[in-house]
Design a protein around this motif. Structure first.
Motif, mmCIF file in Angstrom:
data_model
loop_
_atom_site.group_PDB
_atom_site.id
_atom_site.type_symbol
_atom_site.label_atom_id
_atom_site.label_comp_id
_atom_site.label_asym_id
_atom_site.label_seq_id
_atom_site.Cartn_x
_atom_site.Cartn_y
_atom_site.Cartn_z
ATOM 1 N N PHE A 153 49.478 31.068 10.917
ATOM 2 C CA PHE A 153 50.829 31.079 10.328
ATOM 3 C C PHE A 153 51.839 31.559 11.366
ATOM 4 O O PHE A 153 52.942 31.005 11.487
ATOM 5 C CB PHE A 153 50.853 31.995 9.108
ATOM 6 N N CYS A 154 51.458 32.599 12.131
ATOM 7 C CA CYS A 154 52.341 33.116 13.182
ATOM 8 C C CYS A 154 52.606 32.038 14.232
ATOM 9 O O CYS A 154 53.750 31.802 14.632
ATOM 10 C CB CYS A 154 51.720 34.349 13.827
ATOM 11 N N MET A 155 51.546 31.358 14.677
ATOM 12 C CA MET A 155 51.698 30.322 15.698
ATOM 13 C C MET A 155 52.535 29.158 15.184
ATOM 14 O O MET A 155 53.414 28.641 15.888
ATOM 15 C CB MET A 155 50.315 29.823 16.132
ATOM 16 N N ALA A 156 52.284 28.767 13.925
ATOM 17 C CA ALA A 156 53.060 27.672 13.340
ATOM 18 C C ALA A 156 54.530 28.064 13.224
ATOM 19 O O ALA A 156 55.428 27.237 13.475
ATOM 20 C CB ALA A 156 52.486 27.303 11.971
ATOM 21 N N GLY A 157 54.778 29.327 12.872
ATOM 22 C CA GLY A 157 56.162 29.799 12.768
ATOM 23 C C GLY A 157 56.867 29.796 14.111
ATOM 24 O O GLY A 157 58.038 29.396 14.213
ATOM 25 N N LEU A 158 56.165 30.229 15.155
ATOM 26 C CA LEU A 158 56.749 30.245 16.491
ATOM 27 C C LEU A 158 57.082 28.833 16.971
ATOM 28 O O LEU A 158 58.178 28.578 17.484
ATOM 29 C CB LEU A 158 55.779 30.908 17.473
ATOM 30 N N ILE A 159 56.148 27.925 16.790
ATOM 31 C CA ILE A 159 56.362 26.550 17.255
ATOM 32 C C ILE A 159 57.457 25.865 16.437
ATOM 33 O O ILE A 159 58.347 25.209 16.985
ATOM 34 C CB ILE A 159 55.044 25.751 17.176
ATOM 35 N N GLY A 160 57.388 26.031 15.114
ATOM 36 C CA GLY A 160 58.385 25.397 14.246
ATOM 37 C C GLY A 160 59.784 25.900 14.526
ATOM 38 O O GLY A 160 60.742 25.107 14.618
ATOM 39 N N SER A 161 59.951 27.219 14.669
ATOM 40 C CA SER A 161 61.280 27.775 14.939
ATOM 41 C C SER A 161 61.794 27.328 16.303
ATOM 42 O O SER A 161 62.992 27.097 16.480
ATOM 43 C CB SER A 161 61.237 29.302 14.863
ATOM 44 N N TRP A 162 60.872 27.189 17.282
ATOM 45 C CA TRP A 162 61.307 26.721 18.590
ATOM 46 C C TRP A 162 61.785 25.275 18.534
ATOM 47 O O TRP A 162 62.788 24.922 19.177
ATOM 48 C CB TRP A 162 60.165 26.837 19.608
ATOM 49 N N PHE A 163 61.119 24.421 17.772
ATOM 50 C CA PHE A 163 61.556 23.035 17.636
ATOM 51 C C PHE A 163 62.959 22.968 17.034
ATOM 52 O O PHE A 163 63.796 22.171 17.463
ATOM 53 C CB PHE A 163 60.572 22.242 16.783
ATOM 54 N N VAL A 164 63.207 23.802 16.047
ATOM 55 C CA VAL A 164 64.546 23.835 15.441
ATOM 56 C C VAL A 164 65.572 24.290 16.482
ATOM 57 O O VAL A 164 66.655 23.693 16.613
ATOM 58 C CB VAL A 164 64.564 24.774 14.216
ATOM 59 N N PHE A 165 65.238 25.344 17.228
ATOM 60 C CA PHE A 165 66.144 25.861 18.256
ATOM 61 C C PHE A 165 66.374 24.817 19.344
ATOM 62 O O PHE A 165 67.511 24.628 19.808
ATOM 63 C CB PHE A 165 65.559 27.145 18.848
ATOM 64 N N MET A 166 65.324 24.130 19.756
ATOM 65 C CA MET A 166 65.430 23.098 20.780
ATOM 66 C C MET A 166 66.372 21.982 20.315
ATOM 67 O O MET A 166 67.247 21.534 21.063
ATOM 68 C CB MET A 166 64.047 22.531 21.094
#
Length: 607
Positions: free
Chosen positions: A30-43
């Motif tokens: 869940f932590c890894m998915a949150g990090l990747i997902g939030s980065w995609f939004v930021f990108m």
């Protein structure tokens, strides 16, 4: 660069805000998915904003400087967004908990910080990656995307070197078997002294490391370089080296100075600045950098960082107590849920971040702007005319994207700097008045810093506030759990610290009503009954009975000390000496206090 220093401080502050310490309520996936997902939004957000900026940059726009201003503002806003994103992923996805699960990371703060800062650098690199097309068009720079991103990283990584050394030394002390240094660092005074001493050493020697990490090379082999060195020699300015600064492949128009002591002092100039300015203009720039050294501006910057450390310790405690006093927030911790506790500490970080922003952006920023002005004036006085520094500033403004009217929190705009310099032609006394203004301003700052530092860290007011808030909370919990003996004992300790001995005794008596064999309360009440400052509160015979009962339940050095004190108060000196000797024999740690007690009791026997 100055902005990023503050961002790094923000990130480390957010990362080091305490959390519940309990096991994570979500898994690592869940932590890894949150990090990747939030980065995609930021990108996606970064890509959209810079594409919009490029559309606004039409032919002719660059000439009025508005495009450069929009570029710098967008970089700032996205960098702040990166800090906010870091804070959200830290608390929402329990980033620190999962970092601590990595073998070897739990007790080494420098490794934790490196990983946290690496994530933030990743966010910044995302910004720089999408900023490149706008940068190339607006500033007309022939540089590759890879070189642009790499230059930004290379510029910012070395400024973290002092933090790296701080953390490494702190970890070594923390992991060492010696209790003395660790105990010293556990105190506010110890941490302030540690920070000030290490920072002083770093400010002296770290320029050697930074110039190496930046890839600086001696400015030799050119006519300009030789003439500039002659100029510095003529003015009697002591330094270690005049270096070519390869920041952004040397294409940025800037110069700088670092180092407090002459033997470790470097003057840096980029290739583009050397090519764009005439010899006299370069002398004006060098004289400006000499002004920073002349007026010890780098030393003042060090004092500002120490000042923030002094204030931050006290402010954190103050904000914690005020947050703790809120019934709703207190319930978050009382309920014991990890989410509630993490939310509590996240809310606690907000005023700390705000305090950091105010201090650096407005307090330190005020001095930085005026230090730059002071260095400008020194250049004008050294050369006998403000013209060289004025024309160099005007050229930099034009060649850097028409940024003449672009202000920043740490610099006045070029227009403001130039106008102030021209005023010195008609009013030479302006230089002297500005120097006096800085002295008076720093004196006010120093008085406020010392006053606030004392009040927030060492004054009785802070302790009184803490204990008053704890008393309020413990009293509220006692009403909910009237038979909870631990709450009464904690409340008694708070009353005792506040000097309310009668209330403390009442709390201990309440515990003994519930459980007459509670050794802790028997001992603590006995101590109060024999040592209370007010004579009317003392009851030596009862204290002796309570102390005897506590020792019969548990024969510990602390309880034996209370019994010895009670014997001594009743005039049984021989018994007091025998009991305190037993306490010394049982104590496995420091016996200094008990030995002082023995001296007192022996003195009573001889009197």
């Amino acid at each position: 660069m100055f902005n990023n220093i503050i961002y790094f401080i923000f990130v480390l502050l957010i990362f080091n805000i305490p959390s519940s310490g309990n096991a994570a309520e979500t898994g690592p996936l869940f932590c890894m998915a949150g990090l990747i997902g939030s980065w995609f939004v930021f990108m996606g957000y970064c890509r959209w904003r810079f594409k919009h900026l490029l559309k606004q940059t039409e032919p002719g726009t660059r000439d009025d400087g508005r495009a450069a201003g929009r570029y710098h503002r967008l970089i700032t806003r996205l960098s702040i967004s990166a800090v906010i994103l870091f804070g959200l992923v830290t608390f929402l996805f329990e980033l620190k908990y999962w970092i601590l699960t990595i073998p070897g990371f739990q007790h080494v703060s420098v490794l934790q910080g490196i990983l946290a800062l690496s994530l933030f650098f990743f966010y910044l690199s995302t910004i720089w990656y999408f900023a490149y097309p706008s940068y190339r068009v607006i500033f007309q720079q022939d540089i590759t995307r890879r070189a642009y991103v790499r230059s930004n990283i290379r510029l910012n990584v070395p400024i973290l070197f002092p933090w790296l050394v701080f953390s490494f030394i702190y970890d070594l002390i923390d992991l060492s078997p010696w209790a003395g240094p660790k105990g010293f660092l556990d105190s506010v005074q110890g941490q302030i002294v540690f920070f000030a001493c290490v920072l002083t050493i770093l400010m002296i020697f770290v320029p050697v490391v930074i110039q190496y990490l930046w890839g600086c090379k001696p400015l030799k082999g050119s006519e300009k370089g030789r003439l500039l060195e002659d100029f510095l020699k003529e003015k009697g300015f002591r330094y270690r080296a005049l270096l070519k600064w390869p920041i952004f492949d040397g294409r940025m128009l800037t110069a700088g100075i670092m180092g407090i002591l002459p033997g470790f002092r470097y003057i840096l100039i980029t290739r583009s600045l050397l090519e764009a300015l005439s010899l006299e203009e370069l002398k004006g720039v060098l004289a400006h950098e000499m002004g920073h050294a002349k007026y010890y501006h780098l030393l003042f910057y060090m004092l500002f960082f120490v000042g923030f450390v002094v204030l931050s310790f006290g402010l954190f405690d103050l904000f914690f107590y005020l947050t703790y006093a809120s019934p709703r927030l207190m319930e978050m911790i009382s309920e014991g849920s990890k989410t509630g506790t993490n939310l509590f500490y996240f809310l606690l970080s907000i005023p700390m971040v705000f305090a950091l922003l105010v201090y650096f952006r407005y307090v330190m920023g005020f001095f930085m702007r005026n230090f730059e002005r002071q260095a400008d004036l020194y250049s004008a006085v050294t050369l006998g005319t403000p013209t060289p520094i004025i024309t160099s500033l005007e050229k930099i403004g034009v060649l850097s994207g028409k940024i003449r009217d672009l202000p920043s929190w740490h610099h006045f705009s070029i227009r403001e700097r130039v106008e102030y310099l021209w005023r010195t032609v008609k009013d030479p006394g302006l230089v002297r008045r500005h120097n006096r203004f800085i002295v008076r301003s720093f004196s006010v700052y120093l008085i406020c810093l010392v006053g606030l530092g004392y009040v927030l860290n060492f004054s009785p007011m802070k302790q009184q506030l803490a204990y008053s808030l704890l008393k309020k909370e413990l009293g509220r919990q006692v009403l909910k759990e009237p038979n909870n003996m631990a709450l009464y004992e904690n409340l008694a300790v708070v009353y005792q610290e506040l000097g309310k001995y009668e209330e403390a005794m009442a709390a201990y008596n309440k515990v003994l009503e519930i459980d007459p064999n509670r050794a802790v309360s028997l001992n603590n009440l006995a101590w109060l009954l024999v040592t209370a400052p007010e004579e009317r509160l003392r009851d030596e015979p009862r204290a002796l009975d309570l102390a005897k009962k506590a020792v019969s339940l548990e024969r510990s050095p602390i309880y034996l000390d209370t019994l010895a004190e009670a014997y001594y108060a009743e005039g049984f000196n021989t018994e007091a000496v025998a009991v305190i000797k037993e306490a010394i024999a049982l104590e496995k740690g420091d016996t200094h206090y008990y030995e002082k007690q023995l001296e007192k009791f022996l003195g009573g026997m001889n009197s």
